[in-house]
Enzyme design. Structure first.
Site, PDB file in Angstrom:
ATOM      1  N   GLU A  41      -4.848  88.474 102.392  1.00 19.17           N
ATOM      2  CA  GLU A  41      -3.840  88.939 101.992  1.00 19.17           C
ATOM      3  C   GLU A  41      -2.724  87.789 102.088  1.00 19.17           C
ATOM      4  O   GLU A  41      -2.695  87.147 103.070  1.00 19.17           O
ATOM      5  CB  GLU A  41      -3.538  90.356 103.095  1.00 19.17           C
ATOM      6  N   LYS A 117      -1.064  96.054  95.838  1.00 19.19           N
ATOM      7  CA  LYS A 117      -1.458  97.140  97.033  1.00 19.19           C
ATOM      8  C   LYS A 117      -0.568  98.395  96.807  1.00 19.19           C
ATOM      9  O   LYS A 117       0.529  98.457  96.793  1.00 19.19           O
ATOM     10  CB  LYS A 117      -0.689  96.524  98.029  1.00 19.19           C
ATOM     11  N   CYS A 158      -6.036  95.262 102.403  1.00 13.68           N
ATOM     12  CA  CYS A 158      -5.461  95.468 103.983  1.00 13.68           C
ATOM     13  C   CYS A 158      -5.263  96.910 104.332  1.00 13.68           C
ATOM     14  O   CYS A 158      -6.103  97.914 104.345  1.00 13.68           O
ATOM     15  CB  CYS A 158      -4.309  94.856 104.104  1.00 13.68           C
TER      16      CYS A 158
END
Ligand SMILES: O=C(O)CNC(=O)[C@H](CS)NC(=O)CCC(=O)C(=O)O
Length: 284
Positions: A41, A117, A158
């Site tokens: 990330e 994300k 994540c």
């Protein structure tokens, strides 16, 4: 298909981060000949406050047009080595907002997936450290999937890993392998990282491909630590490749026969659909 998860220790020097990523990808390709490599990330910048993130951000080009330094580096690596390059996530300049955005390039250098994300990390860690990712980035709302060597991949990032409904939906949409590039904190990672990835692998019967950042970085004058331990878990939940401490990579063989065998022996998707009567009754 061999997949290498790249483990980095990036900071807020974008040029140094690009050089580190290139060096590690080239070394993994040389050593293990993977068909896909995956970066962590925000591999182009971690920490340094809003200014550093804004400085590292790239406006993403229209398909086929020239992109920024990270975009062109990923495209070039994919084309040079004839492999799929999953760029973990870079910082996308979305104009008014920044986004934490995955880029994926196919073996001919064509961009094949882009994912922002969805879930933003606004928490207080056990050591009292506060995180407010929503102060830095906007959240996404679109799913992204792509095919590589006959395997169906899905993109997550994540903190997404904590929301099983997203992974169940991706499984229903045909995912066989799910990418989870991460900067898991040391505080949460030491207790949750492997448990979460193995749990998502077990309940979706997908491969979990998790390239992670390792070590310390500076955030507005304070030192922060990320957990590393990049890993690949198979559809039964075995960890089949894992990094130690430090920077490097780990490589696993993604075998569709394993996916098929696990799903045939324990048809969770079919059983879930057959037993949905409780959903209506419970108003779930
Ligand atoms: O800060 C940036 O520029 C990029 N964003 C991140 O690294 C984010 C916010 S700090 N980190 C996570 O989501 C960690 C999740 C985690 O550790 C957990 O779910 O336990």
């Amino acid at each position: 298909m061999h997949i290498s998860v790249i483990q980095m220790n990036q900071g807020s020097d974008k040029a140094a981060n690009l050089a580190q990523a290139q060096r590690l990808i080239e070394a993994a390709v040389e050593a293990d000949r993977p068909g896909l490599v995956s970066l962590p990330e925000t591999w182009t910048n971690l920490g340094g406050g809003r200014e550093s993130r804004r400085a590292a951000a790239e406006v993403l080009p229209e398909p086929g047009a020239e992109g920024g330094a990270a975009y062109e580096m990923l495209r070039g690596l994919a084309r040079r080595h004839g492999i799929t390059v999953h760029g973990g996530s870079i910082i996308e300049d979305g104009g008014e907002k920044l986004f934490n955005t995955t880029l994926v390039f196919g073996p001919d250098g064509t961009e094949v997936a882009r994912y922002r994300k969805i879930h933003l990390f606004d928490i207080t860690a056990p050591d009292g450290t506060g995180y407010r990712e929503s102060a830095l980035y906007g959240g996404g709302s679109d799913l992204a999937m792509f095919d590589a060597r006959g395997i169906r991949f899905a993109c997550t990032i994540c903190y997404d890993i904590r929301f099983p409904e997203l992974y169940q939906h991706l499984r229903r949409r045909g995912a066989e392998a799910i990418l989870v590039p991460s900067n898991f904190t040391l505080q949460t990672g030491k207790d949750h990282w492997e448990a979460l990835l193995r749990a998502r692998a077990i309940d979706t019967q997908c491969w979990m491909i998790a390239a992670a950042s390792y070590g310390t970085y500076e955030e507005r004058g304070a030192a922060r630590s990320v957990y590393g331990h990049s890993l690949v878990a198979d559809p039964w939940g075995h960890v089949v490749a894992k990094c130690s401490d430090g920077i490097g990579w780990a490589t696993a063989r993604i075998d569709p026969a394993v996916t098929a065998r696990v799903r045939a022996g324990m048809p969770l998707l079919e059983h879930r659909e057959a037993a949905r009567g409780w959903v209506a009754k419970a108003g779930a």
